[in-house]
Structure formats: structure tokens, C-alpha cells
Design an enzyme around this catalytic site. Structure first.
Site, PDB file in Angstrom:
ATOM      1  N   LYS A  66       2.062  -3.374   6.677  1.00 30.39           N
ATOM      2  CA  LYS A  66       2.520  -3.316   5.289  1.00 30.39           C
ATOM      3  C   LYS A  66       4.022  -3.053   5.231  1.00 30.39           C
ATOM      4  O   LYS A  66       4.744  -3.652   4.432  1.00 30.39           O
ATOM      5  CB  LYS A  66       1.750  -2.240   4.510  1.00 30.39           C
ATOM      6  CG  LYS A  66       0.281  -2.559   4.319  1.00 30.39           C
ATOM      7  CD  LYS A  66       0.067  -3.891   3.598  1.00 30.39           C
ATOM      8  CE  LYS A  66      -1.388  -4.193   3.346  1.00 30.39           C
ATOM      9  NZ  LYS A  66      -1.594  -5.535   2.738  1.00 30.39           N
TER      10      LYS A  66
ATOM     11  N   TYR B 243      -2.175  -1.050  11.018  1.00 25.20           N
ATOM     12  CA  TYR B 243      -2.389  -1.548   9.657  1.00 25.20           C
ATOM     13  C   TYR B 243      -1.240  -1.123   8.753  1.00 25.20           C
ATOM     14  O   TYR B 243      -0.648  -1.945   8.035  1.00 25.20           O
ATOM     15  CB  TYR B 243      -3.713  -1.031   9.078  1.00 25.20           C
ATOM     16  CG  TYR B 243      -3.769  -1.156   7.573  1.00 25.20           C
ATOM     17  CD1 TYR B 243      -3.930  -2.404   6.973  1.00 25.20           C
ATOM     18  CD2 TYR B 243      -3.621  -0.032   6.750  1.00 25.20           C
ATOM     19  CE1 TYR B 243      -3.944  -2.527   5.593  1.00 25.20           C
ATOM     20  CE2 TYR B 243      -3.637  -0.153   5.367  1.00 25.20           C
ATOM     21  CZ  TYR B 243      -3.801  -1.395   4.793  1.00 25.20           C
ATOM     22  OH  TYR B 243      -3.794  -1.519   3.431  1.00 25.20           O
TER      23      TYR B 243
ATOM     24  N   SER C  38       0.821  -1.210   0.000  1.00 24.60           N
ATOM     25  CA  SER C  38       0.000   0.000   0.000  1.00 24.60           C
ATOM     26  C   SER C  38       0.853   1.257   0.000  1.00 24.60           C
ATOM     27  O   SER C  38       1.980   1.271   0.517  1.00 24.60           O
ATOM     28  CB  SER C  38      -0.891  -0.005   1.248  1.00 24.60           C
ATOM     29  OG  SER C  38      -1.515   1.234   1.436  1.00 24.60           O
TER      30      SER C  38
END
Length: 343
Positions: free
Chosen positions: A153, A149, A124
Site C-alpha cells: 500500500k 501487505y 489503507s
């Protein structure tokens, strides 16, 4: 055979369609916690072929081991399966670390047992945070993550990079998405948010169809032309095709190293108000929205430098914002009509 984890989800299902269209045999693994079994029907309707499906919780290591034993012909993995709500990750960080990093480790442990394998990671643009320079290149510094979150990544990419360094048989590409929107033109698959949408476009379409009373635009006093945040919105079908291109790059050994990173976007920034205007243009209706206070943690502006993806990967986004919004609106109306017919 290609394993697609989270293949019943939004981006995963569109990628399965593109894989099968290109002739790949696909096995989908999904726990259906954020998707629906009916997605299989949509994939089959589009491609004429029903992929193998296994309902599994990949957090159980024994299930991952068993999966690779059952399907020894798996030669590549496209890994989508992950929890992805920023707000929820702040409240439940351990769940996110278990699901997003534990599963990644289990998959890589199985792949290193093979002589050669390909691994595509769903990363992302959140890894960049508020970038120092725009557009954002792959060499932009990785900023301190704003959420668990985002951190999964960043750490996920590091785990893959270290694994590739230690295991030359694994060839991997991390694809850093910007903002996927839209739906398949067939109207058979699209974004199916569970509960209140976390993303702008499904909130727009749900508001327009009457499911939501009003869309809130978080802030109009940012240092942009119209005061609203700017993102790089990419049609999900373009994004799906990029995964197939990346996989073929690894299978054909065109990669320059066994770990590569590419940005996936259009290279163009679009404001929240511009997205709303695009929707109003293609739908022919006014959207009920209001400006409210800024939302904590929102990056002001983010859009991709796609030079590497265009020139090295050999992929380019082709769909316009209006086309993406038109497909999202068509999909929303199909969902609502289907749900009304079941009542």
C-alpha cells in the site's frame, strides 16, 4: 465507462452498486479468487442493471493491454484488486508484490496512453502503523510497514504519486480506509470471507450463527478504557459512496492537484468489546467469546481525522455502529439460510 478491478469483492461490489445508481456504466474485472460469480446477481437485483463482467488475471500484462483495447471507452479506474491478508503476505511476500504492485503498474501504463483519465486507489490506514497522534490526519508520518501487505500500500501510493508527477493527464486519489464493516441493506450483497475470516465482524457473526465455536479477543491489557484494541469501523455503503464522490471530483476537475489523499473513517474509535456489545444489542443474543494473549503486530489504537474528507472531498460517514452490525448480522443469516437450502 468506469473499470472496477476486484469489483466482485466486498468493497468493490458495494461501490459498483453506488456507481450504477449514479448512472455510470461499469465494467468489472475480477479473477474470482476471493469472490463469487453470484455477486453479479446481487448487484443486478439492487440496481436493475447487470454490469459488464470480464474474468481476467490482471497479473498477465497482455490481458490488461487487451482489456483496454477491447474497451477504449474506459475513462476511469477504481482499483480494488489486491491480495489483502497480512499473515499470508508475511509467508508469501513475492505473491503480494506481484499481485498488488505489478497489476498497478500495468493499469497505469494503459491509462497514461489516454489524454485524460481518473484513477482511484484502494489504500489503507495500515500505512500509518501505530500513529504518534490521534486522530490520524493525512499528514501523519508513514511508518515502516509491519508486513509485505502494508508495504504494497505504501509503495503503491508512491508509484501513483510518481506517475501523476510525470503524466499530468492522470488524475488520481488514494483513499486510506480504516475498518469497513456491514452489508447492503437489501441483503443482496455483503462480505463473503473465504475460509476463516481475517476481520472481526464476520468472525463475530459466524460465531453467533454457529459456524465458529468461539471468538477470541486478542488481549485486554492494552492502555485503553476496556483494555482492548480500538479501531475506526465504517459502514461499507458509506465507504462505497466515498469512491463515487472521489471519482466525480476527478471527472469534474475539482481536485486541487492531480494526486490527492483522503482518510475514510467515522472519526470515532471503537474498542473490540464495544463492537461485541453492539452486536449483542442489535442481535438480542450473547456472543461466545474469550480473552486470549495479545496478537503480534496489532496496533493499539487507530481512528481517522476525517476533516479533509468532510470539508474538501465533501463526504461524510452517516451510518452508526449499531446499524452496520445489524446489517452484518442480517447478511450472515441470509448466507446461512441460502447455503442450508442448497444442501
Amino acid at each position: 465507462m468506469i473499470l472496477v478491478t476486484g469489483g466482485m469483492g466486498y468493497i468493490g461490489s458495494h461501490t459498483v452498486v453506488e456507481l450504477q445508481t449514479k448512472g455510470f456504466d461499469v465494467i468489472i474485472v475480477d479473477d474470482l479468487s476471493n469472490s463469487s460469480i453470484e455477486v453479479l446477481d446481487g448487484i443486478e437485483a439492487i440496481t436493475g442493471k447487470r454490469p459488464i463482467f470480464e474474468k481476467l488475471d490482471l497479473r498477465e500484462k497482455s490481458k490488461v493491454v487487451g482489456l483496454f483495447q477491447q474497451y477504449p471507452e474506459i475513462e476511469g479506474v477504481i482499483h480494488f484488486a489486491a491480495s489483502k491478508a497480512v499473515g499470508e503476505s508475511v509467508e508469501l511476500p513475492l505473491l503480494y508484490y506481484e499481485n498488488n504492485l505489478g497489476v498497478l503498474v500495468y493499469l497505469l501504463q494503459e491509462l497514461i496512453k489516454k489524454n485524460a483519465s481518473s484513477f482511484i486507489f484502494s489504500s489503507s490506514c495500515t500505512v500509518y502503523g501505530q500513529a504518534d497522534e490521534l486522530p490520524i490526519t493525512e499528514k501523519a508520518p508513514i511508518k515502516l510497514a509491519e508486513s509485505p501487505y502494508g508495504n504494497t500500500k505504501q509503495v503503491g501510493e508512491e508509484i501513483i504519486r510518481d506517475t501523476c508527477r510525470a503524466s499530468p493527464g492522470i488524475n488520481s486519489i488514494s483513499l486510506r480506509y480504516f475498518n469497513p464493516i456491514g452489508a447492503h441493506e437489501s441483503g443482496k450483497i455483503g462480505e463473503l470471507p473465504m475460509g476463516v475470516p481475517q476481520n472481526l465482524v464476520p468472525f463475530i457473526t459466524q460465531t453467533a450463527v454457529g459456524l465458529r465455536e468461539q471468538l477470541f479477543v486478542f488481549g485486554d491489557d492494552y492502555p485503553t478504557d476496556d483494555g482492548t484494541c480500538i479501531r475506526d469501523y465504517i459502514h461499507v455503503v458509506d465507504l462505497a459512496k466515498a469512491h463515487v464522490t472521489a471519482l466525480e471530483r476527478l471527472i469534474k476537475r475539482k481536485n486541487k492537484s492531480n494526486y490527492e489523499v483522503f482518510n475514510l473513517g467515522t472519526g470515532k474509535g471503537t474498542s473490540v468489546l464495544e463492537v461485541i456489545k453492539s452486536f449483542e444489542r442489535v442481535s438480542g443474543q450473547r456472543l461466545n467469546y474469550s480473552i486470549v494473549e495479545r496478537r503480534q503486530g496489532d496496533v493499539v489504537e487507530a481512528f481517522a481525522d476525517t476533516t479533509l474528507a468532510n470539508e474538501v472531498l465533501g463526504w461524510k460517514a452517516v451510518s452508526s455502529l449499531d446499524r452496520a452490525m445489524e446489517s452484518a448480522w442480517a447478511w450472515e443469516k441470509i448466507i446461512r439460510n441460502f447455503q442450508e437450502s442448497k444442501r
